[in-house]
Design an enzyme around this catalytic site. Structure first.
Site, PDB file in Angstrom:
ATOM      1  N   ARG A 172       0.498  -1.002  -0.223  1.00  0.00           N
ATOM      2  CA  ARG A 172       0.303   0.000  -0.232  1.00  0.00           C
ATOM      3  C   ARG A 172       1.430   0.891  -0.337  1.00  0.00           C
ATOM      4  NH1 ARG A 172      -5.409  -0.240   2.152  1.00  0.00           N
ATOM      5  NH2 ARG A 172      -4.867   1.526   3.654  1.00  0.00           N
ATOM      6  N   ARG A 249      -8.074  -7.195  13.575  1.00  0.00           N
ATOM      7  CA  ARG A 249      -7.671  -6.393  14.701  1.00  0.00           C
ATOM      8  C   ARG A 249      -8.762  -5.133  15.141  1.00  0.00           C
ATOM      9  NH1 ARG A 249      -3.344  -7.256  17.579  1.00  0.00           N
ATOM     10  NH2 ARG A 249      -2.412  -5.477  17.963  1.00  0.00           N
ATOM     11  N   ARG A 280       0.151   5.173  16.893  1.00  0.00           N
ATOM     12  CA  ARG A 280       0.102   6.600  15.977  1.00  0.00           C
ATOM     13  C   ARG A 280      -0.708   7.556  17.045  1.00  0.00           C
ATOM     14  NH1 ARG A 280      -2.784   5.437  10.486  1.00  0.00           N
ATOM     15  NH2 ARG A 280      -4.762   4.914  11.504  1.00  0.00           N
ATOM     16  N   GLU A 300      -3.470   6.151  19.656  1.00  0.00           N
ATOM     17  CA  GLU A 300      -4.085   5.086  18.777  1.00  0.00           C
ATOM     18  C   GLU A 300      -3.433   3.279  19.114  1.00  0.00           C
ATOM     19  OE1 GLU A 300      -5.422   5.364  15.253  1.00  0.00           O
ATOM     20  OE2 GLU A 300      -4.946   3.575  14.411  1.00  0.00           O
ATOM     21  N   TYR A 348      -9.565  -5.277   3.132  1.00  0.00           N
ATOM     22  CA  TYR A 348      -8.908  -4.304   3.453  1.00  0.00           C
ATOM     23  C   TYR A 348      -9.163  -2.733   2.596  1.00  0.00           C
ATOM     24  CZ  TYR A 348      -4.615  -1.830   5.509  1.00  0.00           C
ATOM     25  OH  TYR A 348      -4.552  -1.048   6.331  1.00  0.00           O
ATOM     26  N   ASP A 350     -10.366   0.636   0.824  1.00  0.00           N
ATOM     27  CA  ASP A 350     -10.322   2.795   1.412  1.00  0.00           C
ATOM     28  C   ASP A 350     -11.683   2.751   1.143  1.00  0.00           C
ATOM     29  OD1 ASP A 350      -7.979   2.295   2.447  1.00  0.00           O
ATOM     30  OD2 ASP A 350      -6.615   3.282   0.589  1.00  0.00           O
TER      31      ASP A 350
HETATM   32  P1  FAD Z   1     -18.371   0.194   8.390  1.00  0.00           P
HETATM   33  O1  FAD Z   1     -18.063   2.319   8.239  1.00  0.00           O
HETATM   34  O2  FAD Z   1     -17.666  -0.514   9.612  1.00  0.00           O
HETATM   35  O3  FAD Z   1     -19.810   0.556   8.622  1.00  0.00           O
HETATM   36  C1  FAD Z   1     -20.294  -0.174   8.936  1.00  0.00           C
HETATM   37  C2  FAD Z   1     -20.702  -0.502   9.851  1.00  0.00           C
HETATM   38  O4  FAD Z   1     -22.714  -1.511   9.781  1.00  0.00           O
HETATM   39  C3  FAD Z   1     -20.746  -0.011  11.073  1.00  0.00           C
HETATM   40  O5  FAD Z   1     -21.648   1.854  11.601  1.00  0.00           O
HETATM   41  C4  FAD Z   1     -21.894  -1.239  12.079  1.00  0.00           C
HETATM   42  O6  FAD Z   1     -22.614  -0.127  13.628  1.00  0.00           O
HETATM   43  C5  FAD Z   1     -23.164  -1.207  11.155  1.00  0.00           C
HETATM   44  N1  FAD Z   1     -23.190  -2.140  11.931  1.00  0.00           N
HETATM   45  C6  FAD Z   1     -22.481  -3.356  11.789  1.00  0.00           C
HETATM   46  N2  FAD Z   1     -22.801  -4.956  12.815  1.00  0.00           N
HETATM   47  C7  FAD Z   1     -24.337  -4.891  12.758  1.00  0.00           C
HETATM   48  C8  FAD Z   1     -25.873  -5.309  13.184  1.00  0.00           C
HETATM   49  N3  FAD Z   1     -25.213  -5.856  13.691  1.00  0.00           N
HETATM   50  N4  FAD Z   1     -26.484  -4.244  13.322  1.00  0.00           N
HETATM   51  C9  FAD Z   1     -26.984  -2.726  12.876  1.00  0.00           C
HETATM   52  N5  FAD Z   1     -25.746  -2.052  12.753  1.00  0.00           N
HETATM   53  C10 FAD Z   1     -24.531  -2.675  12.460  1.00  0.00           C
HETATM   54  N6  FAD Z   1     -10.672   4.550   4.072  1.00  0.00           N
HETATM   55  C11 FAD Z   1      -9.929   5.170   3.463  1.00  0.00           C
HETATM   56  O7  FAD Z   1      -9.647   5.456   2.379  1.00  0.00           O
HETATM   57  N7  FAD Z   1      -8.349   6.380   3.650  1.00  0.00           N
HETATM   58  C12 FAD Z   1      -8.074   6.264   5.471  1.00  0.00           C
HETATM   59  O8  FAD Z   1      -7.253   7.141   5.844  1.00  0.00           O
HETATM   60  C13 FAD Z   1      -8.431   5.077   6.240  1.00  0.00           C
HETATM   61  N8  FAD Z   1      -8.697   5.184   7.675  1.00  0.00           N
HETATM   62  C14 FAD Z   1      -8.449   4.240   7.934  1.00  0.00           C
HETATM   63  C15 FAD Z   1      -8.805   4.189   9.325  1.00  0.00           C
HETATM   64  C16 FAD Z   1      -8.947   3.097  10.276  1.00  0.00           C
HETATM   65  C17 FAD Z   1      -8.119   3.011  11.959  1.00  0.00           C
HETATM   66  C18 FAD Z   1      -9.677   2.484   9.617  1.00  0.00           C
HETATM   67  C19 FAD Z   1     -10.010   1.483  10.665  1.00  0.00           C
HETATM   68  C20 FAD Z   1     -10.077   2.593   8.272  1.00  0.00           C
HETATM   69  C21 FAD Z   1      -9.450   3.543   7.536  1.00  0.00           C
HETATM   70  N9  FAD Z   1     -10.096   3.189   6.182  1.00  0.00           N
HETATM   71  C22 FAD Z   1      -9.668   4.233   5.612  1.00  0.00           C
HETATM   72  C23 FAD Z   1     -11.207   2.491   5.716  1.00  0.00           C
HETATM   73  C24 FAD Z   1     -12.943   2.911   5.945  1.00  0.00           C
HETATM   74  O9  FAD Z   1     -12.461   3.133   7.622  1.00  0.00           O
HETATM   75  C25 FAD Z   1     -13.509   1.839   4.629  1.00  0.00           C
HETATM   76  O10 FAD Z   1     -13.272   2.053   4.208  1.00  0.00           O
HETATM   77  C26 FAD Z   1     -15.306   2.295   4.969  1.00  0.00           C
HETATM   78  O11 FAD Z   1     -15.311   3.565   6.289  1.00  0.00           O
HETATM   79  C27 FAD Z   1     -15.708   1.325   5.777  1.00  0.00           C
HETATM   80  O12 FAD Z   1     -17.123   1.556   5.101  1.00  0.00           O
HETATM   81  P2  FAD Z   1     -18.160   0.422   5.514  1.00  0.00           P
HETATM   82  O13 FAD Z   1     -19.866   0.477   4.877  1.00  0.00           O
HETATM   83  O14 FAD Z   1     -17.601  -0.920   4.435  1.00  0.00           O
HETATM   84  O15 FAD Z   1     -17.913   0.032   6.948  1.00  0.00           O
HETATM   85  N1  UDP Z   2       3.481   0.585   8.638  1.00  0.00           N
HETATM   86  C1  UDP Z   2       4.910   1.166   8.869  1.00  0.00           C
HETATM   87  N2  UDP Z   2       5.298   1.948   8.986  1.00  0.00           N
HETATM   88  C2  UDP Z   2       4.696   2.789   9.134  1.00  0.00           C
HETATM   89  C3  UDP Z   2       3.109   2.802   8.222  1.00  0.00           C
HETATM   90  C4  UDP Z   2       3.216   2.091   8.058  1.00  0.00           C
HETATM   91  O1  UDP Z   2       5.403  -0.127   8.601  1.00  0.00           O
HETATM   92  O2  UDP Z   2       5.054   4.406   9.556  1.00  0.00           O
HETATM   93  C5  UDP Z   2       2.945  -0.575   7.601  1.00  0.00           C
HETATM   94  C6  UDP Z   2       1.784  -1.197   8.335  1.00  0.00           C
HETATM   95  O3  UDP Z   2       2.513  -2.765   8.098  1.00  0.00           O
HETATM   96  C7  UDP Z   2       0.533  -1.002   7.521  1.00  0.00           C
HETATM   97  C8  UDP Z   2       1.149  -0.712   6.487  1.00  0.00           C
HETATM   98  O4  UDP Z   2       2.560   0.092   6.486  1.00  0.00           O
HETATM   99  O5  UDP Z   2      -0.261  -1.829   8.790  1.00  0.00           O
HETATM  100  C9  UDP Z   2       0.054  -0.179   5.636  1.00  0.00           C
HETATM  101  O6  UDP Z   2      -0.293   1.356   6.559  1.00  0.00           O
HETATM  102  P1  UDP Z   2      -1.373   2.626   5.724  1.00  0.00           P
HETATM  103  O7  UDP Z   2      -0.376   3.690   6.240  1.00  0.00           O
HETATM  104  O8  UDP Z   2      -1.813   2.551   4.582  1.00  0.00           O
HETATM  105  O9  UDP Z   2      -2.307   1.671   7.519  1.00  0.00           O
HETATM  106  P2  UDP Z   2      -3.733   2.334   7.448  1.00  0.00           P
HETATM  107  O10 UDP Z   2      -4.345   3.421   6.895  1.00  0.00           O
HETATM  108  O11 UDP Z   2      -5.076   1.229   6.743  1.00  0.00           O
HETATM  109  O12 UDP Z   2      -3.315   2.507   9.052  1.00  0.00           O
END
Ligand code: FAD
Ligand code: UDP
Length: 369
Positions: A172, A249, A280, A300, A348, A350
């Site tokens: 990524r 996770r 972070r 986090e 995974y 985005d």
């Molecule tokens: P979710 O947003 O998980 O929505 C699912 C919903 O279903 C939730 O609201 C949940 O409460 C609901 N639900 C689940 N089970 C039930 C149930 N039984 N009954 C009722 N409701 C239920 N993407 C990016 O493009 N850029 C980023 O910088 C980025 N950063 C991220 C950082 C983190 C820490 C994480 C975890 C993800 C990140 N993502 C990022 C990914 C992004 O969050 C997801 O791609 C997107 O939000 C997923 O949308 P979704 O609708 O699939 O799932």
């Molecule tokens: N990663 C790392 N060091 C960093 C940032 C990222 O080793 O400082 C690795 C780590 O394994 C992470 C992966 O690169 O899970 C993808 O990073 P990204 O920032 O895309 O993760 P996310 O935004 O999904 O948490």
């Protein structure tokens, strides 16, 4: 004849886009979410005028103009460019891995010399055909960067050894021989002006939504409401974990308000040492160039998912991929349930990929009824 065409379980991006598109096509939708708010993981909470990314920092990026225009039709985006730093033993390094990082680490200014140095390190390590994350990382950036900026961060983030993780996770990240700290290579990038909730509110405008409703608490009655269900929760949970748990996770967030205007001068600093328990620190105001007098930071902490916690990252290793395959066979045979999104597809994804997946699904099924 049922009351609704679609019961949409989950008001995250997948559910919200699906509901919007089907509503636009004249279908009657109801969206439920077990959380007390809509938006899934992009939801923000406002503190002292600062939008707190409650479920982790989110930066929107895409190469697809159609997806960019789509989100911008609901909310205007700012011109934020994600350029996080890494902190290792109190020294700061630029990310992603680029000429600034190589200069900070090796004091080398020439791209030719950097390329040579990485090549040597890859040859010594013998990682020509990488089969796990460690080999892939060394193959991309050499042993030094792997040891300092990748190994510790990766192993605490995933709770597993880098040799037991798939290669795609580290792919990524871009590696550049230019002085360019933009974390992403996509053409379009930004944060919704006024926060992500505006995007979700725009998508769900005029659609019936019930929050605080868990599908599994009243599955039978809820299922009777609509002709079809769109399920965006965990796939293993849908089948009552009959083949065992899919691993995830989870994360724990520690938020702190500080009465100073600027804590770290950048939206995110990654802590790449394994001994520091968080991955972070996020300073939310910088996503929207905030000028508030105070600031909010979030540490986090990664942790293994167990029942009762939020599932954040699917762990797409061999065992989980096989187990997902078993669940997916069942899912494919469902005639009235559509599975989509990061949890139901165990991908995974985005944000832009989730939107694209929901739009594609609507397109493929809209002629089937
Ligand atoms: P979710 O947003 O998980 O929505 C699912 C919903 O279903 C939730 O609201 C949940 O409460 C609901 N639900 C689940 N089970 C039930 C149930 N039984 N009954 C009722 N409701 C239920 N993407 C990016 O493009 N850029 C980023 O910088 C980025 N950063 C991220 C950082 C983190 C820490 C994480 C975890 C993800 C990140 N993502 C990022 C990914 C992004 O969050 C997801 O791609 C997107 O939000 C997923 O949308 P979704 O609708 O699939 O799932
Ligand atoms: N990663 C790392 N060091 C960093 C940032 C990222 O080793 O400082 C690795 C780590 O394994 C992470 C992966 O690169 O899970 C993808 O990073 P990204 O920032 O895309 O993760 P996310 O935004 O999904 O948490």
């Amino acid at each position: 004849m049922k009351e609704y065409d679609f019961l949409i379980v989950g008001s995250g991006l997948y559910g919200a886009v699906f509901a919007r598109e089907m509503t636009n096509l004249g279908k009657k939708c109801i969206v439920i979410d077990k959380r007390s708010h809509t938006g899934g993981n992009i939801y923000c909470e406002n503190t002292e005028g600062i939008n707190i990314h409650k479920y982790g920092p989110h930066i929107f990026h895409t190469n697809d103009k159609k997806i960019w225009d789509y989100v911008n039709s609901y909310v205007e985006f700012n011109n934020f460019i994600y350029s996080p730093l890494a902190n290792y033993k109190e020294s700061l390094y630029n990310l992603p891995f680029n000429m600034n990082t190589f200069y900070q680490l090796w004091n080398i200014k020439s791209p030719v010399e950097v390329a040579e140095k990485i090549k040597n390190q890859v040859e010594i390590a013998g990682c020509i055909k990488p089969s796990n994350l460690e080999e892939q990382a060394i193959n991309m950036v050499g042993k030094d960067i792997y040891e300092i900026l990748i190994k510790g961060y990766t192993e605490k983030q995933w709770g597993r050894k880098a040799i037991d993780l798939p290669t795609f996770i580290i792919k990524r990240l871009p590696v550049r021989l230019t002085f360019d700290n933009n974390y992403f290579t996509d053409k379009y990038q930004g944060i919704p002006i006024g926060g992500y909730n505006k995007l979700i509110e725009g998508l769900l405008a005029g659609i019936e939504v019930r929050t605080g409703v868990d599908f599994f608490k009243d599955r039978y009655e809820l299922s009777k409401l609509a002709n079809r269900i769109v399920y965006t929760g965990k796939l293993d949970e849908f089948y009552n974990y009959k083949f065992g748990y899919l691993e995830y996770r989870s994360l724990r967030f520690e938020h702190e308000y500080m009465n100073i205007p600027n804590y770290q001068g950048v939206s995110v600093i990654n802590f790449t040492e394994k001994t520091i328990p968080y991955t972070r620190i996020i300073e939310h105001k910088h996503f929207e160039f905030g000028k508030q007098t105070g600031t909010v930071i979030t540490k986090e902490y990664p942790q293994e998912w167990k029942p009762g916690l939020e599932a954040y990252y699917p762990i797409n290793d061999v065992n989980n991929t096989n187990r997902f395959g078993q669940y997916n066979e069942l899912a494919k045979s469902e005639r009235h349930v559509i599975f989509g999104g990061r949890l139901a597809e165990y991908k995974y994804y985005d944000m832009h990929q989730v939107i694209a997946a929901a739009l594609t699904k609507v397109k493929t099924i809209k002629d089937t009824f």
